[in-house]
Write a protein that holds these residues in place. Structure first.
Motif, short mmCIF file in Angstrom:
data_model
loop_
_atom_site.label_atom_id
_atom_site.label_comp_id
_atom_site.label_asym_id
_atom_site.label_seq_id
_atom_site.Cartn_x
_atom_site.Cartn_y
_atom_site.Cartn_z
N VAL A 209 121.71 21.66 -45.32
CA VAL A 209 122.13 22.22 -46.60
C VAL A 209 123.66 22.29 -46.69
O VAL A 209 124.26 21.91 -47.70
N SER A 210 124.30 22.73 -45.60
CA SER A 210 125.76 22.87 -45.62
C SER A 210 126.47 21.52 -45.67
O SER A 210 127.57 21.41 -46.21
N GLU A 211 125.84 20.49 -45.10
CA GLU A 211 126.45 19.15 -45.09
C GLU A 211 126.23 18.40 -46.40
O GLU A 211 126.87 17.38 -46.64
N HIS A 212 125.30 18.86 -47.22
CA HIS A 212 124.99 18.17 -48.48
C HIS A 212 125.30 19.11 -49.64
O HIS A 212 124.42 19.54 -50.38
N LYS A 213 126.58 19.41 -49.78
CA LYS A 213 127.01 20.38 -50.79
C LYS A 213 126.77 19.87 -52.21
O LYS A 213 126.71 20.67 -53.15
N ASN A 214 126.68 18.54 -52.37
CA ASN A 214 126.42 17.99 -53.70
C ASN A 214 124.95 18.11 -54.10
O ASN A 214 124.58 17.86 -55.24
N LEU A 215 124.11 18.51 -53.14
CA LEU A 215 122.67 18.65 -53.38
C LEU A 215 122.37 20.14 -53.61
O LEU A 215 122.69 20.97 -52.76
N PRO A 216 121.80 20.49 -54.76
CA PRO A 216 121.48 21.91 -55.00
C PRO A 216 120.61 22.47 -53.87
O PRO A 216 119.67 21.81 -53.42
N ILE A 217 120.93 23.66 -53.41
CA ILE A 217 120.16 24.27 -52.31
C ILE A 217 118.69 24.42 -52.71
O ILE A 217 117.80 24.36 -51.85
N GLU A 218 118.44 24.55 -54.03
CA GLU A 218 117.06 24.69 -54.50
C GLU A 218 116.22 23.46 -54.18
O GLU A 218 115.00 23.57 -54.03
N ASN A 219 116.85 22.29 -54.09
CA ASN A 219 116.09 21.09 -53.73
C ASN A 219 115.41 21.26 -52.38
O ASN A 219 114.28 20.83 -52.17
N THR A 220 116.13 21.91 -51.44
CA THR A 220 115.57 22.13 -50.10
C THR A 220 114.62 23.31 -50.10
O THR A 220 113.50 23.21 -49.58
N THR A 221 115.03 24.43 -50.67
CA THR A 221 114.17 25.63 -50.63
C THR A 221 112.89 25.44 -51.45
O THR A 221 111.82 25.91 -51.06
N ASP A 222 112.98 24.72 -52.58
CA ASP A 222 111.77 24.47 -53.38
C ASP A 222 110.82 23.52 -52.65
O ASP A 222 109.60 23.64 -52.79
N CYS A 223 111.36 22.60 -51.89
CA CYS A 223 110.52 21.72 -51.07
C CYS A 223 109.73 22.57 -50.07
O CYS A 223 108.52 22.38 -49.90
N LEU A 224 110.41 23.52 -49.43
CA LEU A 224 109.76 24.38 -48.44
C LEU A 224 108.73 25.31 -49.08
O LEU A 224 107.61 25.47 -48.57
N SER A 225 109.09 25.92 -50.21
CA SER A 225 108.16 26.86 -50.86
C SER A 225 106.94 26.13 -51.40
O SER A 225 105.82 26.65 -51.36
N THR A 226 107.12 24.90 -51.88
CA THR A 226 105.98 24.12 -52.37
C THR A 226 105.04 23.78 -51.22
O THR A 226 103.81 23.85 -51.36
N MET A 227 105.62 23.42 -50.08
CA MET A 227 104.78 23.13 -48.90
C MET A 227 103.99 24.36 -48.48
O MET A 227 102.81 24.27 -48.12
N ALA A 228 104.61 25.53 -48.54
CA ALA A 228 103.90 26.77 -48.19
C ALA A 228 102.74 27.01 -49.15
O ALA A 228 101.63 27.37 -48.73
N SER A 229 102.98 26.77 -50.44
CA SER A 229 101.92 26.95 -51.43
C SER A 229 100.78 25.96 -51.21
O SER A 229 99.60 26.32 -51.34
N VAL A 230 101.12 24.72 -50.90
CA VAL A 230 100.11 23.69 -50.62
C VAL A 230 99.17 24.17 -49.52
O VAL A 230 97.94 24.14 -49.66
N CYS A 231 99.75 24.62 -48.43
CA CYS A 231 98.94 25.04 -47.28
C CYS A 231 98.10 26.26 -47.61
O CYS A 231 96.92 26.33 -47.25
N LYS A 232 98.71 27.23 -48.28
CA LYS A 232 97.99 28.47 -48.61
C LYS A 232 96.77 28.17 -49.47
O LYS A 232 95.66 28.65 -49.19
N VAL A 233 96.95 27.35 -50.51
CA VAL A 233 95.85 27.05 -51.42
C VAL A 233 94.75 26.26 -50.71
O VAL A 233 93.56 26.51 -50.91
N MET A 234 95.14 25.30 -49.89
CA MET A 234 94.12 24.52 -49.17
C MET A 234 93.30 25.41 -48.25
O MET A 234 92.11 25.21 -48.06
N LEU A 235 93.93 26.41 -47.66
CA LEU A 235 93.25 27.29 -46.71
C LEU A 235 92.37 28.33 -47.39
O LEU A 235 91.31 28.69 -46.88
N GLU A 236 92.78 28.79 -48.57
CA GLU A 236 92.05 29.88 -49.21
C GLU A 236 91.01 29.39 -50.23
O GLU A 236 90.25 30.19 -50.77
N THR A 237 90.98 28.08 -50.50
CA THR A 237 90.05 27.53 -51.46
C THR A 237 88.93 26.79 -50.73
O THR A 237 89.14 25.70 -50.19
#
Length: 324
Positions: A209-237
């Motif tokens: 994140v610190s080396e890619h200052k031109n990339l919004p931090i949300e691009n990385t954090t949203d990738c991580l949060s989406t992955m968490a949601s993917v796993c949670k839904v697959m496990l609870e459904t």
């Protein structure tokens, strides 16, 4: 995109669509192939690393004998002879962590690049998402094994003490060329961590994140949060969990979910536990609590002790209580 099925559910807090990712069968497209091949070279060695770590017995008996009989040269040589090849294995584990860091950088670069959103990346690049998940799965499994094996630090401490003593006495040490002092210092810091691989990935993600200052931090954090949601839904459904070819996939999803939560907690300015977090922490902890205790205690401990923001004042009492 055939392996990615949109799950018709809704996140009340964030209106985020959830997805079912086929972690078992996703194959790389031509667009993914270059990065996938680079990461695959690293992941091919991951199973062997875990097997070696699981089989690591240590040289505790030889070391005790040598310490109790400091004037017995035979026992000193026996202990040294037992420790040197083990330190060679510890060196291999440490060097693999560096390769894993480089692989993670490549994956993050691909999964967070513009112009696509994190969700679009997961739709388009399922095989890379699967590799990211495999890195997280390996990381948490490695750290679980390391935490339950005190021989690792004992062996390495004995190796360093003995090496220093040999230098003072001008004795040439067999194996010294394999792990020089600078490398030994770095390895020592690595193994001093309760969860060394997770620390490596957390630092690597923060560095990305610190080396890619031109990339919004949300691009990385949203990738991580989406992955968490993917796993949670697959496990609870049940409908989607029933699609897993084996129960190992459920275990895989649990580790991946915890791994991305921890990375998110390190990278996001307010962390994973704040009310503004895009990760449904209560839902994720609930999913963990619903599994057999012996299968998730290590993962719950990872959330308790290796996250950054759990003990912040902004973390709700309910979440803290759920992790007690």
């Amino acid at each position: 995109m055939g392996n990615l099925i949109k799950v018709l559910t809704r996140d009340i807090d964030h209106n985020a669509a959830k997805f079912f990712l086929d972690f078992e069968n996703a194959q790389p497209t031509e667009a993914e192939r270059e990065v996938w091949n680079q990461v695959n070279v690293v992941l091919k060695d991951a199973r062997g690393i875990l097997d070696d770590l699981q089989a690591y017995k240590g040289a505790g008996e030889e070391i005790r004998e040598a310490i109790q009989h400091p004037n017995d040269d035979n026992l000193q040589e026996k202990a040294w002879g037992a420790v040197v090849p083990l330190v060679g294995k510890l060196k291999k584990f440490y060097e693999f962590s560096q390769r894993l860091e480089a692989a993670l950088h490549g994956l993050l670069g691909a999964l967070t690049s513009t112009p696509y959103s994190p969700t679009q990346h997961l739709e388009r690049e399922q095989a890379l998402a699967k590799q990211f998940a495999e890195i997280l799965h390996f990381t948490l499994r490695f750290d679980e094994l390391k935490m339950t094996n005190p021989a690792i630090q004992n062996d390495f401490s004995y190796y360093r003490r003995t090496l220093n003593r040999m230098r003072i006495n001008n004795v040439q040490a067999e194996g010294e060329n394999e792990v020089n002092n600078e490398l030994a210092n770095r390895m020592s810091l690595f193994y001093a961590e309760a969860t060394p691989m997770l620390k490596t990935l957390s630092d690597a993600t923060t560095k990305f994140v610190s080396e890619h200052k031109n990339l919004p931090i949300e691009n990385t954090t949203d990738c991580l949060s989406t992955m968490a949601s993917v796993c949670k839904v697959m496990l609870e459904t049940p409908e989607y969990r029933s699609r897993f070819a084996s129960e190992e996939t459920a275990s895989f999803c649990l580790r991946v979910m915890v791994g991305v939560i921890i990375l998110y907690d390190y990278v996001h300015p307010v962390g994973a536990f704040a009310k503004t977090s895009k990760i449904d922490m209560k839902g994720c902890i609930k999913v963990l609590r619903e599994q057999p205790v012996n299968s998730v205690e290590g993962l719950l401990n990872a959330l308790r002790y290796t996250t950054k923001h759990l003990n912040d004042e902004t973390t709700s009492k309910q979440i803290k209580s759920m992790l007690q």
